[in-house]
Design a protein around this motif. Structure first.
Motif, PDB file in Angstrom:
ATOM      1  N   LEU A   1       0.838  -1.201   0.000  1.00  0.00           N
ATOM      2  CA  LEU A   1       0.000   0.000   0.000  1.00  0.00           C
ATOM      3  C   LEU A   1       0.874   1.253   0.000  1.00  0.00           C
ATOM      4  CD1 LEU A   1      -2.802  -0.833   2.595  1.00  0.00           C
ATOM      5  CD2 LEU A   1      -2.826  -1.104   0.123  1.00  0.00           C
ATOM      6  N   ASP A   2       0.419   2.277  -0.707  1.00  0.00           N
ATOM      7  CA  ASP A   2       1.182   3.527  -0.664  1.00  0.00           C
ATOM      8  C   ASP A   2       0.912   4.205   0.688  1.00  0.00           C
ATOM      9  OD1 ASP A   2      -1.155   5.252  -0.831  1.00  0.00           O
ATOM     10  OD2 ASP A   2      -1.308   4.567  -2.898  1.00  0.00           O
ATOM     11  N   PRO A   3       1.759   5.177   1.074  1.00  0.00           N
ATOM     12  CA  PRO A   3       1.639   5.730   2.433  1.00  0.00           C
ATOM     13  C   PRO A   3       0.247   6.268   2.756  1.00  0.00           C
ATOM     14  CG  PRO A   3       3.644   6.492   1.412  1.00  0.00           C
ATOM     15  CD  PRO A   3       2.906   5.718   0.358  1.00  0.00           C
ATOM     16  N   ARG A   4      -0.394   6.904   1.789  1.00  0.00           N
ATOM     17  CA  ARG A   4      -1.693   7.504   2.082  1.00  0.00           C
ATOM     18  C   ARG A   4      -2.739   6.415   2.355  1.00  0.00           C
ATOM     19  NH1 ARG A   4      -5.994   8.450  -1.077  1.00  0.00           N
ATOM     20  NH2 ARG A   4      -7.492   9.964  -0.280  1.00  0.00           N
ATOM     21  N   THR A   5      -2.732   5.380   1.518  1.00  0.00           N
ATOM     22  CA  THR A   5      -3.703   4.294   1.700  1.00  0.00           C
ATOM     23  C   THR A   5      -3.421   3.545   3.002  1.00  0.00           C
ATOM     24  OG1 THR A   5      -3.585   4.092  -0.694  1.00  0.00           O
ATOM     25  CG2 THR A   5      -4.828   2.427   0.458  1.00  0.00           C
ATOM     26  N   GLN A   6      -2.130   3.399   3.314  1.00  0.00           N
ATOM     27  CA  GLN A   6      -1.741   2.744   4.555  1.00  0.00           C
ATOM     28  C   GLN A   6      -2.313   3.501   5.758  1.00  0.00           C
ATOM     29  OE1 GLN A   6       2.316   1.549   4.474  1.00  0.00           O
ATOM     30  NE2 GLN A   6       2.520   1.575   6.690  1.00  0.00           N
ATOM     31  N   ARG A   7      -2.188   4.826   5.701  1.00  0.00           N
ATOM     32  CA  ARG A   7      -2.713   5.701   6.749  1.00  0.00           C
ATOM     33  C   ARG A   7      -4.223   5.488   6.896  1.00  0.00           C
ATOM     34  NH1 ARG A   7      -0.094   6.569  10.062  1.00  0.00           N
ATOM     35  NH2 ARG A   7      -1.931   6.353  11.310  1.00  0.00           N
ATOM     36  N   MET A   8      -4.884   5.516   5.732  1.00  0.00           N
ATOM     37  CA  MET A   8      -6.338   5.370   5.727  1.00  0.00           C
ATOM     38  C   MET A   8      -6.748   4.050   6.372  1.00  0.00           C
ATOM     39  SD  MET A   8      -8.846   4.736   2.650  1.00  0.00           S
ATOM     40  CE  MET A   8      -8.729   3.043   3.153  1.00  0.00           C
ATOM     41  N   LEU A   9      -6.023   2.994   6.006  1.00  0.00           N
ATOM     42  CA  LEU A   9      -6.340   1.667   6.524  1.00  0.00           C
ATOM     43  C   LEU A   9      -6.154   1.616   8.041  1.00  0.00           C
ATOM     44  CD1 LEU A   9      -6.969  -1.319   5.807  1.00  0.00           C
ATOM     45  CD2 LEU A   9      -4.526  -1.707   5.844  1.00  0.00           C
ATOM     46  N   LEU A  10      -5.032   2.182   8.520  1.00  0.00           N
ATOM     47  CA  LEU A  10      -4.771   2.140   9.957  1.00  0.00           C
ATOM     48  C   LEU A  10      -5.837   2.921  10.726  1.00  0.00           C
ATOM     49  CD1 LEU A  10      -0.888   2.476   9.944  1.00  0.00           C
ATOM     50  CD2 LEU A  10      -2.228   0.463  10.555  1.00  0.00           C
ATOM     51  N   ASN A  11      -6.239   4.069  10.168  1.00  0.00           N
ATOM     52  CA  ASN A  11      -7.298   4.845  10.824  1.00  0.00           C
ATOM     53  C   ASN A  11      -8.607   4.080  10.855  1.00  0.00           C
ATOM     54  OD1 ASN A  11      -5.663   6.992  11.408  1.00  0.00           O
ATOM     55  ND2 ASN A  11      -6.132   8.089   9.505  1.00  0.00           N
ATOM     56  N   LEU A  12      -8.897   3.416   9.746  1.00  0.00           N
ATOM     57  CA  LEU A  12     -10.146   2.658   9.667  1.00  0.00           C
ATOM     58  C   LEU A  12     -10.142   1.520  10.691  1.00  0.00           C
ATOM     59  CD1 LEU A  12     -12.800   2.074   8.173  1.00  0.00           C
ATOM     60  CD2 LEU A  12     -11.509   0.603   6.640  1.00  0.00           C
TER      61      LEU A  12
ATOM     62  N   LYS B   1      -8.533   1.425  13.462  1.00  0.00           N
ATOM     63  CA  LYS B   1      -8.698   2.017  14.795  1.00  0.00           C
ATOM     64  C   LYS B   1     -10.180   2.277  15.068  1.00  0.00           C
ATOM     65  CE  LYS B   1      -4.904   4.678  15.361  1.00  0.00           C
ATOM     66  NZ  LYS B   1      -4.212   5.989  15.324  1.00  0.00           N
ATOM     67  N   GLN B   2     -10.843   2.841  14.047  1.00  0.00           N
ATOM     68  CA  GLN B   2     -12.254   3.191  14.195  1.00  0.00           C
ATOM     69  C   GLN B   2     -13.114   1.928  14.399  1.00  0.00           C
ATOM     70  OE1 GLN B   2     -13.000   5.905  10.977  1.00  0.00           O
ATOM     71  NE2 GLN B   2     -15.106   6.218  11.681  1.00  0.00           N
ATOM     72  N   LEU B   3     -12.821   0.907  13.618  1.00  0.00           N
ATOM     73  CA  LEU B   3     -13.591  -0.336  13.734  1.00  0.00           C
ATOM     74  C   LEU B   3     -13.372  -0.972  15.094  1.00  0.00           C
ATOM     75  CD1 LEU B   3     -12.879  -1.822  10.188  1.00  0.00           C
ATOM     76  CD2 LEU B   3     -15.059  -0.946  11.016  1.00  0.00           C
ATOM     77  N   ASN B   4     -12.140  -0.863  15.565  1.00  0.00           N
ATOM     78  CA  ASN B   4     -11.827  -1.422  16.879  1.00  0.00           C
ATOM     79  C   ASN B   4     -12.586  -0.687  17.987  1.00  0.00           C
ATOM     80  OD1 ASN B   4      -9.407  -1.136  19.282  1.00  0.00           O
ATOM     81  ND2 ASN B   4     -10.187  -3.145  18.711  1.00  0.00           N
TER      82      ASN B   4
END
Lengths: 267, 318
Positions: free
Chosen positions: A177-188, A190-193
């Motif tokens: 994943l590129d850095p931006r998508t990686q960021r998005m995924l990690l935030n998501l 966190k939110q789901l958790n």
């Protein structure tokens, strides 16, 4: 940390059909709502463990209890048990190519909810909303071979989220994943958790550990569990990381002001 | 990690006194191997023909018709083509299909190439023997060879004149025209409809879901495997110099086939796991979103009328 155990693995040993050992005497409890990471070098058995947890393969020795019930091949071959079990767990595979078997993105995301028996309107609503959340709109009619690596990963995630599983299994979630998508995924994640979902990931990426985990389980190259702890505890144990072959002598780490610790090498 | 010393030295210049032998290089153009070419062509054809769907997106008559209605109408017309027994109605049908292709914005040259290069070749080979009186007795149209007497060959007795019969020729022409019409119909459907819609329409009409699912997955993965195969060849080309012997090439090709095979098996296991994981129980199910509109009913009505006219016309010729 919430203390309700949802998974209990006792003395799990798994061999590949070739006889090679993949997991050796694993004992493990997973608690509801936690972020658990399996950390280990390539080939240590993390992915195999995720497949065992998802009931896709079964151990030769030991037992797995999920939600208080024993999971084995015989029980999962009964449709009503399989149905109840599968809808609780979503697995994002490392190889998106295997996960995207439908002819286009929309159908891919709809596959899970349809199989889980949701009504037509509900399926359409969920698919559209997941597409909107992950910004997949322009891709929805595309066949998988017209997607980039990162897009494939996003679609794979969307295809699992659309049936709203309580437990997410992520195999190397940020690979490719590129850095931006990686960021998005990690935030998501966190939110789901925060919304109460249990997140179990397998990775060898030390940089995302602190964001991805409440608790880390470290695998050795002899396919056994060798340590358990918080990301801070694991990342500060340099000799452990060297022992399990995740870093070598050249790596060293800093702790930043916000408590984030990361390993790197100076060229 | 110890890097070997030779890896840290720049490559030796090629000169007569260099230690590298270049005698294996022959000063000739490197020929692209047959398999290389075939694979490349195959990938291009699959990409252009099945996946491009450029024509399906154009604004034409057939593109406007609902895929399910199109499948039904094409099925009807294929039946009609098989029922017609005379040349004139078959010719009319074929010309009308060309016209349909034209008003559906299909480039006529591509359409004709696809249908009329293939059909005479394959159907032609099949029907060729039947035009001779040795195979199918009939009224001679053109005598080719006179033998002094009837020929006895085992249990068979052949006439003393080898001739092309008029029945044989008409039969062959009818069969070729019939095959041409059927292939044209199939081409019309696949040119003007995205492949996915064709599959969904099949499912909507009469084809079992499991069959459609298998087709769908083949469609999905065929491109991946062509790509993997052509990547194997590209990777090899980037590393090979000069001429390789046929034996080496053979062993490379068999190795490539083997590695693709094992890749395919592993991938299929993974796919199955991914399907099971998302609740697949052997009963595939999809949502189809086809609405039959007035235009589609009109189209079906039109096709039924055309069919009646063609079959009626065929009876008049009889």
């Amino acid at each position: 940390m919430p203390e309700e155990a949802i998974y209990q693995l006792r003395n799990i040993t798994y061999h590949y059909p070739t006889g090679e050992k993949a997991l050796d005497d694993i004992n493990l409890t997973v608690y509801k709502g936690e972020r658990l990471v399996f950390l280990g070098a390539n080939g240590c058995g993390k992915s195999t463990l995720l497949k065992l947890i998802n009931g896709l393969i079964f151990p030769q020795q030991g037992s797995i209890f999920a939600f208080g019930e024993m999971i084995n091949e015989e029980r999962l071959s009964r449709e009503e048990i399989a149905f109840a079990f599968r809808r609780k767990i979503g697995f994002v595979f490392q190889n998106s190519e295997a996960q995207l078997f439908n002819s286009n993105v929309w159908n891919e995301i709809a596959f899970g909810p349809i199989q889980m028996g949701l009504g037509r309107e509900e399926v359409v609503r969920r698919v559209e909303e997941v597409i909107e959340m992950l910004e997949l709109g322009p891709l929805k009619n595309r066949p998988p071979f017209k997607l980039s690596g990162g897009e494939k990963k996003k679609v794979a995630l969307a295809s699992v989220l659309s049936f709203n599983p309580d437990i997410l299994l992520l195999d190397e979630p940020t690979n490719g994943l590129d850095p931006r998508t990686q960021r998005m995924l990690l935030n998501l994640i966190k939110q789901l958790n925060k919304a109460g979902k249990t997140i179990i990931s397998a990775t060898h990426n030390l940089d995302i550990l602190s964001e991805l985990s409440d608790r880390i389980i470290v695998f050795g190259e002899e396919h056994r569990l060798v340590a358990e702890g918080s990301s801070e505890e694991i990342l500060s144990d340099r000799s452990l990381l060297i022992k399990v072959n995740l870093i070598d002598e050249e790596f060293h780490s800093h702790t930043h002001g916000d408590g984030h610790r990361h390993f790197h090498v100076h060229a | 990690m110890a890097v070997p010393e030779w890896l840290l030295v720049p490559q030796e210049q090629i000169s007569p006194n260099a230690s590298i032998k270049t005698s294996f290089l022959k000063n000739r153009l490197r020929k692209v191997s047959f398999i290389d070419k075939t694979l490349e062509e195959l990938t291009t054809v699959v990409r252009d023909e099945i996946f491009s769907e450029a024509i399906a997106g154009r604004d034409g008559l057939l593109q406007k018709i609902n895929p399910a209605a199109k499948v039904v109408s094409i099925f009807i017309l294929i039946c009609v083509a098989c029922l017609i027994r005379h040349i004139i109605p078959l010719l009319i049908l074929n010309i009308w299909l060309l016209l349909l292709a034209y008003i559906s914005s299909i480039p006529l040259s591509a359409f004709i190439k696809r249908v009329w290069l293939v059909v005479p070749l394959f159907t032609g080979i099949i029907v060729f023997p039947s035009i001779f009186n040795f195979i199918q007795p009939g009224t001679p149209l053109l005598s080719l060879f006179h033998f002094s007497q009837r020929i006895h060959f085992g249990p068979w007795v052949f006439p003393s004149v080898l001739a092309i019969t008029s029945q044989g020729v008409w039969g062959a022409v009818i069969l070729i025209l019939r095959a041409g019409a059927c292939i044209s119909l199939a081409a019309l459907l696949t040119y003007t409809t995205p492949w996915q819609s064709v599959l969904k329409a099949l499912q909507k009409v009469f084809v079992p879901q499991i069959f459609v699912s298998v087709l769908e997955m083949s469609y999905r993965y065929i491109y991946l495997f062509l790509q993997s195969a052509s990547e194997i060849f590209t990777a090899r080309r980037s590393r090979s110099l000069g001429h390789t012997s046929t034996k080496e090439q053979r062993s490379f090709v068999s190795g490539a086939i083997g590695s693709l095979w094992s890749k395919a098996i592993n991938l299929s296991k993974e796919i199955h796991a991914a399907m099971i994981s998302r609740g697949y129980t052997g009963r595939p199910d999809t949502i189809t979103n086809f609405r039959i509109r007035t235009l589609d009913w009109l189209w079906i009505l039109f096709i039924v009328t055309v069919s009646a006219l063609l079959i009626g016309g065929d009876r008049i010729f009889a």
